[in-house]
Design a protein around this motif. Sequence first.
Motif, PDB file in Angstrom:
ATOM      1  N   GLY A 152      -0.279  16.306   8.285  1.00  0.00           N
ATOM      2  CA  GLY A 152      -1.249  15.463   8.974  1.00  0.00           C
ATOM      3  C   GLY A 152      -1.394  14.121   8.284  1.00  0.00           C
ATOM      4  O   GLY A 152      -1.099  13.981   7.099  1.00  0.00           O
ATOM      5  N   PHE A 153      -1.834  13.115   9.042  1.00  0.00           N
ATOM      6  CA  PHE A 153      -2.060  11.791   8.475  1.00  0.00           C
ATOM      7  C   PHE A 153      -3.003  11.021   9.382  1.00  0.00           C
ATOM      8  O   PHE A 153      -3.135  11.312  10.579  1.00  0.00           O
ATOM      9  CB  PHE A 153      -0.743  11.026   8.304  1.00  0.00           C
ATOM     10  N   THR A 154      -3.668  10.039   8.790  1.00  0.00           N
ATOM     11  CA  THR A 154      -4.583   9.172   9.522  1.00  0.00           C
ATOM     12  C   THR A 154      -3.950   7.803   9.642  1.00  0.00           C
ATOM     13  O   THR A 154      -3.604   7.173   8.640  1.00  0.00           O
ATOM     14  CB  THR A 154      -5.934   9.064   8.800  1.00  0.00           C
ATOM     15  N   ILE A 155      -3.771   7.324  10.879  1.00  0.00           N
ATOM     16  CA  ILE A 155      -3.174   6.027  11.124  1.00  0.00           C
ATOM     17  C   ILE A 155      -4.239   4.950  10.950  1.00  0.00           C
ATOM     18  O   ILE A 155      -5.372   5.087  11.414  1.00  0.00           O
ATOM     19  CB  ILE A 155      -2.558   5.968  12.526  1.00  0.00           C
ATOM     20  N   GLY A 178       0.791  -1.227   0.000  1.00  0.00           N
ATOM     21  CA  GLY A 178       0.000   0.000   0.000  1.00  0.00           C
ATOM     22  C   GLY A 178       0.816   1.266   0.000  1.00  0.00           C
ATOM     23  O   GLY A 178       0.280   2.340  -0.282  1.00  0.00           O
ATOM     24  N   ASP A 179       2.108   1.186   0.306  1.00  0.00           N
ATOM     25  CA  ASP A 179       2.958   2.371   0.260  1.00  0.00           C
ATOM     26  C   ASP A 179       3.294   2.721  -1.190  1.00  0.00           C
ATOM     27  O   ASP A 179       3.341   1.848  -2.063  1.00  0.00           O
ATOM     28  CB  ASP A 179       4.246   2.144   1.047  1.00  0.00           C
ATOM     29  N   ASP A 180       3.534   4.000  -1.431  1.00  0.00           N
ATOM     30  CA  ASP A 180       3.915   4.475  -2.756  1.00  0.00           C
ATOM     31  C   ASP A 180       5.289   3.916  -3.109  1.00  0.00           C
ATOM     32  O   ASP A 180       6.279   4.206  -2.429  1.00  0.00           O
ATOM     33  CB  ASP A 180       3.933   6.005  -2.763  1.00  0.00           C
ATOM     34  N   LEU A 209       9.014  -1.654  11.619  1.00  0.00           N
ATOM     35  CA  LEU A 209       7.759  -1.884  10.914  1.00  0.00           C
ATOM     36  C   LEU A 209       7.221  -0.533  10.443  1.00  0.00           C
ATOM     37  O   LEU A 209       7.501   0.501  11.059  1.00  0.00           O
ATOM     38  CB  LEU A 209       6.735  -2.544  11.838  1.00  0.00           C
ATOM     39  N   PRO A 210       6.454  -0.513   9.369  1.00  0.00           N
ATOM     40  CA  PRO A 210       5.890   0.766   8.925  1.00  0.00           C
ATOM     41  C   PRO A 210       4.756   1.237   9.831  1.00  0.00           C
ATOM     42  O   PRO A 210       4.158   0.444  10.558  1.00  0.00           O
ATOM     43  CB  PRO A 210       5.372   0.448   7.513  1.00  0.00           C
ATOM     44  N   ILE A 211       4.493   2.536   9.796  1.00  0.00           N
ATOM     45  CA  ILE A 211       3.247   3.087  10.340  1.00  0.00           C
ATOM     46  C   ILE A 211       2.308   3.247   9.143  1.00  0.00           C
ATOM     47  O   ILE A 211       2.491   4.154   8.325  1.00  0.00           O
ATOM     48  CB  ILE A 211       3.457   4.447  11.022  1.00  0.00           C
ATOM     49  N   PRO A 212       1.318   2.366   9.006  1.00  0.00           N
ATOM     50  CA  PRO A 212       0.427   2.477   7.841  1.00  0.00           C
ATOM     51  C   PRO A 212      -0.520   3.660   8.004  1.00  0.00           C
ATOM     52  O   PRO A 212      -1.240   3.756   8.999  1.00  0.00           O
ATOM     53  CB  PRO A 212      -0.328   1.145   7.844  1.00  0.00           C
ATOM     54  N   VAL A 213      -0.497   4.570   7.043  1.00  0.00           N
ATOM     55  CA  VAL A 213      -1.293   5.791   7.134  1.00  0.00           C
ATOM     56  C   VAL A 213      -2.034   6.037   5.823  1.00  0.00           C
ATOM     57  O   VAL A 213      -1.705   5.465   4.783  1.00  0.00           O
ATOM     58  CB  VAL A 213      -0.417   7.016   7.475  1.00  0.00           C
ATOM     59  N   SER A 214      -3.002   6.918   5.899  1.00  0.00           N
ATOM     60  CA  SER A 214      -3.731   7.395   4.719  1.00  0.00           C
ATOM     61  C   SER A 214      -3.983   8.885   4.880  1.00  0.00           C
ATOM     62  O   SER A 214      -3.703   9.475   5.929  1.00  0.00           O
ATOM     63  CB  SER A 214      -5.058   6.639   4.565  1.00  0.00           C
TER      64      SER A 214
END
Length: 363
Positions: free
Chosen positions: A289-292, A238-240, A266-271
């Motif tokens: 800003g980001f949404t975890i 899901g990461d770019d 580990l990644p912090i998965p955000v959107s």
Amino acid sequence: MLFVLKIFRKIAIAVPRAGVRRIASAFTLGILSLSAFAAQRADAAQSAAVILYHRFGENDYPSTNIRLDQFDAQIRELTSGAYHVMALPDIIDALREGRTLPDRTVAITMDDAYRSIYTEAWPRLKKAGLPFTVFVSTDAVDRGGPRTMTWDQLRTLHENGVTIGHHSASHLHMVGASEKRINEELTRAQSRFQEMLGIKPTLFAYPYGEFDLAVTRQVRAFGFKAAFGQQSGAFGVGDDLFTLPRFSMSENYGDITRFRTALNALPIPVSDMLPADSLVSKINPPLIGFTIDEGIKNIDAIACYSSRSGKLDLVHLGDSRVEVRMKEPLTPGRTRMNCTMPSDQKGRWRWLGRLFYVPGAPD
């Protein structure tokens, strides 16, 4: 899971209704715990950390050099049995195709084709059986020099299974360069790879780790599979694939404790990441800003740091939205932001890295 459901049905028949309710509640909590555990395992099995080096044993360049005693200790850690060191193209292909990666997947990369890669790093990694990738700027190889690999040396690496990546022709500051200039750089270097090694690299590393939306679009359109910066962090599904992070190692940031932390990241998965562009122009400092992603715990424990000003102020909006407050406008050149938080797996940290670039004299 089907087996567990059958057991629950049998219990329900033999237990009074109140008892069934208590069992059902415990059963539900158990299912949720199992689901959370499965999500954690899937998260770990779909992510990787990439290590970045430049020079080896060139102690007169401490900011880009790793001492040989440090590197030897790092190889011992990599071969301890705790990690799965994979060729970088295999990791990218797995992510593109949605295939599972082993837990603690790691890749090794090197930028700029310094000769110490050939004389110091390669013999050690070859003996240890560890694959790696070298990102090459072709003009430096064409010019020659006592500290740069020759085409013959690069050919030897390639013929022995080392991945050769693209790093532009002249090691160009790409942000702000014209589309024509970037295309000329990419095309000229690709032609030299084809002519001298018979290959067309499919992986790219941005010189100086600098990129913006315009640059990533052009690199993507050129036909590469993925591209890497120099901001710290792990990445996953899901990461770019055209803004991927790497953990840079040098004398001052190459101690074994930091190295282990990077390997286990580990990644912090955000959107809904803002700003979308790394280029900072009109709004400075940027509004970040980001949404975890739902299911990630310990959100209150997240902390963010700037490479220029240290720890940053955070504002939590609701259960998952985090906004970062820069304390002052960013100065020209590169600023990197790292956000970290403990994971549910003991001793492992989640990382999110962002690059910001202000036009002007590069640092």
